[in-house]
Each structure stands twice: as structure tokens, then as C-alpha cells.
Scaffold this motif. Sequence first.
Motif, PDB file in Angstrom:
ATOM      1  N   GLY A 122       0.813  -1.215   0.000  1.00 38.82           N
ATOM      2  CA  GLY A 122       0.000   0.000   0.000  1.00 38.82           C
ATOM      3  C   GLY A 122       0.840   1.255   0.000  1.00 38.82           C
ATOM      4  N   SER A 123       1.920   1.259   0.781  1.00 40.87           N
ATOM      5  CA  SER A 123       2.811   2.424   0.813  1.00 40.87           C
ATOM      6  C   SER A 123       3.454   2.656  -0.546  1.00 40.87           C
ATOM      7  CB  SER A 123       3.889   2.218   1.878  1.00 40.87           C
ATOM      8  OG  SER A 123       3.323   2.144   3.167  1.00 40.87           O
ATOM      9  N   LEU A 124       3.880   1.560  -1.175  1.00 43.90           N
ATOM     10  CA  LEU A 124       4.504   1.680  -2.495  1.00 43.90           C
ATOM     11  C   LEU A 124       3.524   2.218  -3.527  1.00 43.90           C
ATOM     12  CD1 LEU A 124       6.653  -1.575  -2.764  1.00 43.90           C
ATOM     13  CD2 LEU A 124       7.486   0.783  -2.773  1.00 43.90           C
ATOM     14  N   LEU A 125       2.313   1.630  -3.554  1.00 39.43           N
ATOM     15  CA  LEU A 125       1.349   2.055  -4.559  1.00 39.43           C
ATOM     16  C   LEU A 125       0.954   3.511  -4.364  1.00 39.43           C
ATOM     17  CD1 LEU A 125      -0.446   1.334  -6.956  1.00 39.43           C
ATOM     18  CD2 LEU A 125      -2.218   0.629  -5.336  1.00 39.43           C
ATOM     19  N   ALA A 126       0.610   3.874  -3.138  1.00 39.96           N
ATOM     20  CA  ALA A 126       0.200   5.257  -2.879  1.00 39.96           C
ATOM     21  C   ALA A 126       1.348   6.222  -3.151  1.00 39.96           C
ATOM     22  CB  ALA A 126      -0.285   5.396  -1.436  1.00 39.96           C
ATOM     23  N   GLY A 127       2.548   5.884  -2.676  1.00 40.79           N
ATOM     24  CA  GLY A 127       3.697   6.767  -2.881  1.00 40.79           C
ATOM     25  C   GLY A 127       3.995   6.999  -4.343  1.00 40.79           C
ATOM     26  N   ARG A 128       3.936   5.914  -5.127  1.00 37.09           N
ATOM     27  CA  ARG A 128       4.273   6.042  -6.544  1.00 37.09           C
ATOM     28  C   ARG A 128       3.180   6.749  -7.331  1.00 37.09           C
ATOM     29  NH1 ARG A 128       7.256   0.112  -6.698  1.00 37.09           N
ATOM     30  NH2 ARG A 128       9.313   0.929  -6.079  1.00 37.09           N
ATOM     31  N   ILE A 129       1.920   6.541  -6.932  1.00 37.82           N
ATOM     32  CA  ILE A 129       0.847   7.277  -7.603  1.00 37.82           C
ATOM     33  C   ILE A 129       0.953   8.767  -7.286  1.00 37.82           C
ATOM     34  CG2 ILE A 129      -1.642   7.664  -7.688  1.00 37.82           C
ATOM     35  CD1 ILE A 129      -2.056   4.673  -7.372  1.00 37.82           C
ATOM     36  N   TYR A 130       1.179   9.085  -6.015  1.00 37.84           N
ATOM     37  CA  TYR A 130       1.321  10.499  -5.640  1.00 37.84           C
ATOM     38  C   TYR A 130       2.499  11.141  -6.372  1.00 37.84           C
ATOM     39  CZ  TYR A 130      -2.125  10.654  -1.830  1.00 37.84           C
ATOM     40  OH  TYR A 130      -3.292  10.672  -1.102  1.00 37.84           O
ATOM     41  N   GLU A 131       3.590  10.411  -6.501  1.00 38.38           N
ATOM     42  CA  GLU A 131       4.733  10.962  -7.227  1.00 38.38           C
ATOM     43  C   GLU A 131       4.372  11.204  -8.683  1.00 38.38           C
ATOM     44  OE1 GLU A 131       9.449  10.023  -8.088  1.00 38.38           O
ATOM     45  OE2 GLU A 131       8.102   8.387  -7.551  1.00 38.38           O
ATOM     46  N   ALA A 132       3.634  10.249  -9.272  1.00 41.80           N
ATOM     47  CA  ALA A 132       3.279  10.367 -10.688  1.00 41.80           C
ATOM     48  C   ALA A 132       2.373  11.559 -10.954  1.00 41.80           C
ATOM     49  CB  ALA A 132       2.597   9.074 -11.161  1.00 41.80           C
ATOM     50  N   VAL A 133       1.474  11.858 -10.008  1.00 42.10           N
ATOM     51  CA  VAL A 133       0.527  12.958 -10.221  1.00 42.10           C
ATOM     52  C   VAL A 133       1.054  14.280  -9.679  1.00 42.10           C
ATOM     53  CG1 VAL A 133      -1.442  11.399 -10.226  1.00 42.10           C
ATOM     54  CG2 VAL A 133      -0.764  12.505  -8.078  1.00 42.10           C
ATOM     55  N   GLY A 134       2.299  14.288  -9.203  1.00 43.87           N
ATOM     56  CA  GLY A 134       2.930  15.554  -8.820  1.00 43.87           C
ATOM     57  C   GLY A 134       2.735  15.969  -7.387  1.00 43.87           C
ATOM     58  N   GLU A 135       2.288  15.073  -6.524  1.00 38.52           N
ATOM     59  CA  GLU A 135       2.137  15.408  -5.105  1.00 38.52           C
ATOM     60  C   GLU A 135       3.295  14.774  -4.334  1.00 38.52           C
ATOM     61  OE1 GLU A 135      -1.594  15.304  -3.111  1.00 38.52           O
ATOM     62  OE2 GLU A 135      -2.746  15.434  -4.971  1.00 38.52           O
ATOM     63  N   SER A 136       4.457  15.396  -4.455  1.00 40.04           N
ATOM     64  CA  SER A 136       5.662  14.797  -3.893  1.00 40.04           C
ATOM     65  C   SER A 136       5.653  14.780  -2.362  1.00 40.04           C
ATOM     66  CB  SER A 136       6.911  15.531  -4.399  1.00 40.04           C
ATOM     67  OG  SER A 136       6.827  16.916  -4.115  1.00 40.04           O
ATOM     68  N   GLY A 137       4.953  15.725  -1.738  1.00 39.94           N
ATOM     69  CA  GLY A 137       4.886  15.728  -0.276  1.00 39.94           C
ATOM     70  C   GLY A 137       4.212  14.488   0.258  1.00 39.94           C
ATOM     71  N   ARG A 138       3.050  14.146  -0.314  1.00 44.50           N
ATOM     72  CA  ARG A 138       2.348  12.926   0.116  1.00 44.50           C
ATOM     73  C   ARG A 138       3.119  11.677  -0.322  1.00 44.50           C
ATOM     74  NH1 ARG A 138      -2.794  15.984  -0.720  1.00 44.50           N
ATOM     75  NH2 ARG A 138      -3.805  16.044   1.320  1.00 44.50           N
ATOM     76  N   ALA A 139       3.752  11.748  -1.495  1.00 45.37           N
ATOM     77  CA  ALA A 139       4.554  10.612  -1.947  1.00 45.37           C
ATOM     78  C   ALA A 139       5.657  10.317  -0.938  1.00 45.37           C
ATOM     79  CB  ALA A 139       5.156  10.917  -3.318  1.00 45.37           C
ATOM     80  N   GLN A 140       6.285  11.366  -0.427  1.00 43.90           N
ATOM     81  CA  GLN A 140       7.362  11.195   0.545  1.00 43.90           C
ATOM     82  C   GLN A 140       6.894  10.433   1.777  1.00 43.90           C
ATOM     83  OE1 GLN A 140       9.554  14.796   1.638  1.00 43.90           O
ATOM     84  NE2 GLN A 140       9.625  14.093   3.742  1.00 43.90           N
ATOM     85  N   ILE A 141       5.738  10.799   2.309  1.00 41.02           N
ATOM     86  CA  ILE A 141       5.225  10.151   3.527  1.00 41.02           C
ATOM     87  C   ILE A 141       5.074   8.647   3.320  1.00 41.02           C
ATOM     88  CG2 ILE A 141       3.222   9.982   5.047  1.00 41.02           C
ATOM     89  CD1 ILE A 141       2.798  13.022   4.523  1.00 41.02           C
TER      90      ILE A 141
END
Length: 633
Positions: free
Chosen positions: A249-268
Motif C-alpha cells: 500500500g505504501s509503495l502504490l500510494a507513494g508512486r501514484i502520488y509521485e506520478a501525479v505531482g504530489e511529492s509531499g504525500r509521496a514522501q510520507i
Amino acid sequence: MQLTLMKASIKFPIKKMMIIKKEEVIMSKRKLSLGLILLALCISFTFLQGAVSEQVLENVFSFTVLGPNKETLAKGTGFLVAKQILVTNYHLISQAVNKVEGLNYKGKKVKFDGIISFDKNFNLALCKVNQKKLGLKLGNFGSLQAGKKVTVVGSNESGDIVEFNGEVKDIHEINSSLSVAELTISGPQTLSGAPVLDESGVVVGVLMVLEGGRKVALPVDGIGRLSQTSVVKKFKQWKAEKYFDTLEGSLLAGRIYEAVGESGRAQIHLENAVKLNPNDVELLLQLAEIYSEQRNFESAISTYEKVLQQQPDRDDVYLKIGNVYLNMMKWNEAIASFQKAYELNQQNEKTYLYMGQAYEELRQFDKAAESYEKYVSFNPEDKAEVEKRIGLCKMEIEDFQGAAKAFAEALKKFTQDLDLHENYAQALLKAKMYDEAAQKYYELAQLNPERAEIYFNTVVRMYDEAKMPEKAVEAAQKMVEAKPQSDTAHYNLGYLYVRLKRFKEAVDVFKKVIELRPDNDYAYYNLGYCYNQTKNYREAIKAFQKFAEINPDDPNGWFNIGINYMMLKNFGAALEPLKKTVELKQDFSVAWYNLAITYLNLNDRYSAIDILEKLKTLDPSLAQRLRDIISRY
């Protein structure tokens, strides 16, 4: 007065998932097979946005996930893909402790028996429900592309099944086996798990609503990856988990957030993934990139160093560390990292590029140019852009021929880059390649007519300063031809004629200047000078008088009027202009001297003697000459 020149979205291929073949429904007397017999059983219908058919609505359900004390843990949407088989997001259903309560679009209760199967990598789960509708028709996620219209049918915050319309914003590759479609759909968190339908009404995705309301469509193809077992895990037997706290779940959410440009949430989320799997090098690299994007440079460097602890020969990681130092403006530290990368791999051309950037920032232009030249020797795609940098660096170290060569290479690609053309022309000029420079400036005049006069002026000045007067005149004539209404163009041609002592030609040119611009005081002044040199003193006086009208406080105009009257031996007329001259400029020793000579010619020896006393202080040598002349009167 001394004569002077007048200045003028990548779309990644979607990996195909398992395709479910058409087959017959096999029913046992004791139990119904829960295998996904989807394509033969699904309903086919025509679908229009803005008018959801009942056939869609009756296959979509809202549900509430309950905790041990019947508290609400999550709300979402699911839809049938076959009889008694509902698909939704795993992150919703995985939280169930005792019970999941469902409702159909009419508000009637729907029984959720338990979980059939799930795929944590795709965030999908199949549940058994007491519904015998045949399910929605499944299509192909690969048919989606940016701009394509989609509809989501799912639960609002009240549990009602409603329609939400939007379109695909972009397709993002999350990893080698998963891509998602970013959607512009607006709506609540309770839409998560809803079907994403294309314009024909076919399901192409399963909606996933992330924290903050970001919505993506998971590929419907992922449903085919789910197990077809008939075993159902009852919710009372289910071991609940928070999906986004798991590695998957962390991987999927992090990578989706990174892909859509929300690097702050991706970092968490990626930080949590690293805690769960600290030795995953690719995960560490991804987190380090996020830190860098967030300008958390110290964390980026420390994370990259963790990679090097496991894989010390990664030259690409040293490059990344160097780039972080570049962003921190720590140029020397960046160079140290790039040199380490160079030691590990001399065939990585990027090393030379980044090192050149660091040296350029340190203003070590010779080393920067050398690094850039090594980079372009690999013939990279951005070779022309880097040739520009080489040219600018070589200009700084005054290697003008080298700069000209680099700019010429860059111009092969950037043919319309006016700044680059100007830099090339300047390099040629500085390299004393005057004819080549002139040709380039003439070309610039064609490319950029608004600055043509400046370019022609530059050529004129270049040849004049190079003491090549004939070529300067030729350039000035070209300028007049190109800009016949420019008083500056004509003026500079006249100036050059004066330099060559071609006074009669200069007279005609300065007259043209005055015709074009009657208040051009320099033109009157130089016209007067030319008349003086051709001994046409009367016309010289007229020109200087005009100059004095425009500049009454300039002593030079009055002085030249007086001098030309003296040349005509009209000393009476010369007297007042010369007196005006010394009134305006009391230390003008030459004017005082000529005023004294005028007094002597008017038989006023006493006034001449008074001036002699002034000249003894202002200019002793002139005073001595005047004394000798007075002694003869």
C-alpha cells in the motif's frame, strides 16, 4: 570638438493483463462456482453520459466497513462483475473487523459475506454478496487516453448511487506491470471502488480515491489477476489491516502520488515503505528523488549514501548526489561527487555535462569548456545546446576563435536563435575575423530588421576601430542603403568621410542628415568643420551659427564662428562670438589667445595685454607666443 561616432505527457504502453475467455456457467447442486465467468454473463447496453441506465445502477452498491464496536471505519463503492461477485478497493475492505453493510441504489440492504480474493499490488479485492445480477461489462483499460471522457457511478456521502462525469487527465506508469489513469472527476471519498465507464458504458477501470481527493482509475484488467477460488473468508475470521501501512500500500500510494505531482504525500508513503523494506535499493533511490524534489537536500544525500553502502560502485548514484549539491549551490562538493563518478565510469557522458555546469558556476571557464567538450564528443541529443555553453565559456577566457567555432556548431540546429547569432558575430569580431563578422551582422540585419541599424553601426565601428576606413565607409554606405531615412546612418557615413578627409562628400551627407533631422546639432557642427576645411568660411559660419542656436551654452559653437570670421579677416564680426566663448568657458585658453589676436587686429593693444596676463596662468606657452606678437605691434 572631437568627431565621434553616433551610437545608435509521456504516454507509456499499458501492459496487457490476463484476458478472461468466454465459457459456460457451471452450477453445482450444492454450491455456485465463484470463478470469474465474466464475458459470457455480462450485460451489454448503450450508455450515455448524463443518463445512467438502471442496468448500471442495479450493479453498483455502497457499503460501510464496521469496526469491533460497529463504528464506521470506511465507506466506499463496489460493483458486480458476475453473479454474487463484487469488486472494490482492497484498502477499503481490508479494514473490516466484524461486518460490512451494503446498500443498493434503491436503499435496500445488501449482504456482504466475505472476501474471495485480493491483490495488494493492484489494490483490488473480490467480495461475495447476495446479489444475482449478471454484472457490468468489462472493457480494456488500454483504450483510455488523455482527454477521453469517462463516467463514474458510485456512492455519495449519503450512500446514494449517483453519476459523476469527467475525463482522463493523463496516463501514468507506476511500475512495469501497472499504469493508472488520472481523472478530473470531482466527488467524495465514498466513490472509491466505483466503476469507471467509457462513453460506450463499458467498465475500463476501478476508481481509487486517495487522500486529498486525488482520483485515479486502476486498470480493470487487474480483476483478471484475482484468484477464482470458491473459498470465502468471512469478515469475522478476517485479520484486518490498514492497507496504506503495508509495504504494498505504501509503495502504490507513494508512486501514484509521485506520478501525479504530489511529492509531499509521496514522501510520507515512501518513507513508510523504506521502514518496511530498508534494503530495497530502487525504493531508496525513489525516495531520494522525492527528497530532492522537496528540496530536502540533506535527506536526499543521506538516502543516496544508503544506496552506496549496498552498491558502492554505482556511478549513477554519485551523479545524483552531485546534482543535489548543484541544487544546494555547493559547487566544490558537486565536483568531488562527479569526479568519483568519473573514476567509476568514464563512459557516462552525463558526468562531463554536470561537471561542466559546476565549473561554470565557479567561473572556472577553462575547465568548464573542457568538460563540455568531452560531453559533446559523445554526440548527445542536446549537443547544440551544450555548444552554446562552450561558446560562452570560451568568450570568458578570450578564446574567441574557439567560441566562434562552438557558436557555429550550435547554429546548425538553432538557426533562428537571434542571441546565438549575435554571440557568434561578437566572437568573430573579437577574433579579428572582421569580414566574417561583418557578413554575420549583415545576415542579422535580415533576420532581425528592428535591430538592423545597430548591426550596421557595429560593423562601421568595427572597421573604423580596426583602422580599415575604406571598409568602414563601405559598411556605412550599406547602412544608408538599408536605412535611407535614418539620420544616424547618414551621419556615420559623413563622419567616416571626414576621417578620410573627403570633405566635399561629407558636406552632402551632413546636409542630408539635417534634412532628415533639423535639430541634429552634431550634423551642423561637422558641416561647419567640413566647410572650414574646404575654406568655405561663410558657409562654415552659417553652420556654426545654427549649432549655437541649438546649443547656446556650448562655447565651441561660438568659438568656431569667431575663428571663421577671423579667417575672413572680419575681426569686428569675430569679436563678439569670441567674447561669448570666454564668457561661457573662462579657462578656454585658445579662445582667449584668438580674442587677443582679434583685439590686436582692431588696434586695441591694451585689451590684448590684459588677456596676456590671464594667459600667463591658463597656458604659459600661449602667453609667450602672445607676448612675442604684442611686442611686434
